[in-house]
Design an enzyme around this catalytic site. Structure first.
Site, short mmCIF file in Angstrom:
data_model
loop_
_atom_site.label_atom_id
_atom_site.label_comp_id
_atom_site.label_asym_id
_atom_site.label_seq_id
_atom_site.Cartn_x
_atom_site.Cartn_y
_atom_site.Cartn_z
N GLY A 9 0.87 -1.18 0.00
CA GLY A 9 0.00 0.00 0.00
C GLY A 9 0.91 1.23 0.00
N GLY A 11 0.02 4.31 -0.36
CA GLY A 11 -0.81 5.49 -0.15
C GLY A 11 -0.22 6.38 0.92
N ASP A 33 1.99 -1.61 -4.54
CA ASP A 33 0.60 -1.13 -4.62
C ASP A 33 -0.04 -1.73 -5.87
OD1 ASP A 33 -0.84 1.54 -3.14
OD2 ASP A 33 -1.74 0.90 -5.05
N ARG A 88 -14.69 2.85 11.23
CA ARG A 88 -13.67 1.89 10.82
C ARG A 88 -14.35 0.56 10.44
NH1 ARG A 88 -11.24 4.37 15.36
NH2 ARG A 88 -9.39 5.56 14.82
N ASN A 95 -12.00 -4.24 3.15
CA ASN A 95 -10.59 -4.46 3.48
C ASN A 95 -10.28 -5.93 3.78
OD1 ASN A 95 -9.94 -1.88 2.91
ND2 ASN A 95 -9.84 -1.17 5.03
N VAL A 118 -1.72 -2.62 9.58
CA VAL A 118 -2.12 -1.23 9.86
C VAL A 118 -3.54 -0.98 9.37
CG1 VAL A 118 -1.51 1.20 9.45
CG2 VAL A 118 0.30 -0.51 9.57
N ASN A 120 -7.40 -0.80 8.65
CA ASN A 120 -8.57 -0.85 9.53
C ASN A 120 -9.73 -1.65 8.94
OD1 ASN A 120 -8.07 0.59 11.97
ND2 ASN A 120 -7.80 2.43 10.72
N HIS A 175 -8.84 -0.90 18.62
CA HIS A 175 -8.61 0.41 18.00
C HIS A 175 -9.94 0.90 17.45
CE1 HIS A 175 -6.57 3.61 16.00
NE2 HIS A 175 -6.77 3.15 14.79
N1 APR Z 1 -2.83 -4.43 -3.03
C1 APR Z 1 -1.94 -3.42 -2.86
N2 APR Z 1 -2.33 -2.16 -2.60
C2 APR Z 1 -3.63 -1.91 -2.52
C3 APR Z 1 -4.61 -2.92 -2.69
C4 APR Z 1 -4.15 -4.24 -2.95
N3 APR Z 1 -5.00 -5.24 -3.13
N4 APR Z 1 -5.84 -2.37 -2.55
C5 APR Z 1 -5.65 -1.06 -2.29
N5 APR Z 1 -4.32 -0.78 -2.29
C6 APR Z 1 -3.64 0.50 -2.07
C7 APR Z 1 -4.36 1.66 -2.74
O1 APR Z 1 -4.11 1.70 -4.13
C8 APR Z 1 -3.74 2.85 -2.00
O2 APR Z 1 -2.62 3.39 -2.67
O3 APR Z 1 -3.61 0.85 -0.71
C9 APR Z 1 -3.32 2.25 -0.64
C10 APR Z 1 -4.05 2.86 0.54
O4 APR Z 1 -3.65 4.16 0.63
P1 APR Z 1 -4.62 5.37 1.08
O5 APR Z 1 -5.89 5.27 0.34
O6 APR Z 1 -3.82 6.63 0.99
O7 APR Z 1 -4.96 5.02 2.60
P2 APR Z 1 -4.05 5.30 3.88
O8 APR Z 1 -4.39 6.63 4.45
O9 APR Z 1 -2.64 5.02 3.56
O10 APR Z 1 -4.63 4.20 4.88
C11 APR Z 1 -4.42 2.83 4.65
O11 APR Z 1 -4.40 2.30 6.98
O12 APR Z 1 -4.81 3.68 8.79
C12 APR Z 1 -5.35 2.70 7.95
O13 APR Z 1 -7.73 3.17 7.88
C13 APR Z 1 -6.53 3.23 7.15
O14 APR Z 1 -7.20 1.09 6.31
C14 APR Z 1 -6.54 2.29 5.98
C15 APR Z 1 -5.04 2.02 5.77
#
Ligand code: APR
Length: 308
Positions: A9, A11, A33, A88, A95, A118, A120, A175
């Site tokens: 991920g 993000g 990602d 969440r 998720n 990490v 949620n 959490h």
């Molecule tokens: N494989 C790899 N990456 C993935 C997949 C997957 N199957 N599905 C989604 N992603 C990536 C998305 O493309 C995105 O870039 O996960 C990333 C999540 O990033 P954000 O949307 O910016 O979310 P973020 O704020 O980083 O939070 C991620 O952590 O704190 C927790 O609640 C929050 O569950 C969330 C996680």
């Protein structure tokens, strides 16, 4: 030995954690990602900050798991983040599917890794990580307690006008809204907080801590907190890689500790090269015990919906 930390991920949380791991020269970093180009672009950008930041660890981005092979630690942040008004728990099923797929790949490529979940809803996703990986329970740990505790410490420090570094605290349980800030164990430089703040002020801080994530979500309007969550991840990564054996509130799979069995909940653990090396059972008074039990019950209810 050069460690490898993979972050799934790329993000907000994942990329921020990757940045801090690289800048602290803790390990080589692999960002993964599903979005094509995103992990590669962020990894390249981060790598190019190396000459300026004086760090030369390798940073690589990928859409598959080959580059993660034999990671020391894998941090799992893949998934959807909360939107305003979303709990969440709303994220649960979306998720769940993502984490199951991610963890299967992670476990196949890094069978000896320590996994830090990490995504949620945290405690439920940690359980999905444990179940899907088939790893021993000491090698699957959830990040949440450090974040909740950091929020609590920040608010106490603000209220007293002192450094947050001088505030010690412990937030246990799931959490979520039922988390359990142990105010009795909160101290200012070792002196119980009750000597500095009246019960009403402490209660206000407890409520603000419980809603700490939602407060940020509401301000951001899109996305959820990431600086503090990423900082918490990096404290865990560092404690593991450097075998610091810090005592940290993290989500651990409980088998009878605190009277809780068969679910993850936030408890104080010793975190070192062996992962969760010990779960510390601290004495709780009846009110605290009851609060922890009801927090555990809400985690259990959520996990039950997944039929793992
Ligand atoms: N494989 C790899 N990456 C993935 C997949 C997957 N199957 N599905 C989604 N992603 C990536 C998305 O493309 C995105 O870039 O996960 C990333 C999540 O990033 P954000 O949307 O910016 O979310 P973020 O704020 O980083 O939070 C991620 O952590 O704190 C927790 O609640 C929050 O569950 C969330 C996680």
């Amino acid at each position: 030995m050069q460690f490898k930390v993979s972050v799934i991920g790329a993000g907000n949380v994942g990329a921020t954690a990757a940045q801090r791991i690289a800048e602290c020269r803790l390990a080589d970093v692999v960002l993964v990602d599903i979005v094509e180009g995103l992990p590669q672009g962020k990894a390249l950008d981060l790598l190019e900050s190396g000459p300026v930041k004086g760090t030369d660890v390798r940073v690589e981005g990928a859409n598959d798991y080959e580059a993660t092979r034999d990671s020391t630690i894998v941090v799992i942040t893949a998934g959807l983040a909360r939107k305003p008004g979303m709990s969440r728990d709303d994220l649960l099923f979306k998720n769940f599917a993502i984490i199951r797929g991610v963890v299967a790949e992670v476990a196949k490529h890094s069978p000896e890794a320590i996994l830090i979940t990490v995504t949620n809803p945290l405690d439920a996703m940690a359980q999905v990580t444990l179940k899907t990986s088939g790893f021993p329970k000491n090698r699957v740990v959830g990040m949440a307690g450090i974040l909740d505790t950091a929020r609590f410490r920040t608010f106490v420090a603000q209220e007293l006008g002192v450094s947050s570094d001088s505030i010690q605290a412990l937030v246990l349980g799931g959490h979520g809204d039922t988390m359990v800030p142990l105010t009795r164990y909160c101290t200012v430089a070792g002196v119980p907080i009750g000597n500095f703040l009246d019960p009403a002020a402490v209660d206000r801080i407890v409520q603000r801590t419980r809603g700490g994530g939602a407060e940020v979500v509401k301000l951001l309007k899109s996305g959820s907190a990431y600086y503090a969550p990423a900082a918490a991840v990096v404290e865990m990564v560092e404690s593991i890689l450097l075998d610091r054996k810090k005592v940290l509130p993290c989500a651990a799979y409980l088998e009878g500790e605190y009277g809780i069995d068969g679910i993850f909940a936030g408890v104080p653990i010793v975190l070192g090269r062996g992962g969760i090396e010990k779960i510390l059972e601290i004495p709780l008074d009846p009110g605290e015990k009851q609060a922890l039990e009801s927090s555990a019950a809400s985690v259990r209810e959520l996990v039950g919906k997944l039929k793992l």
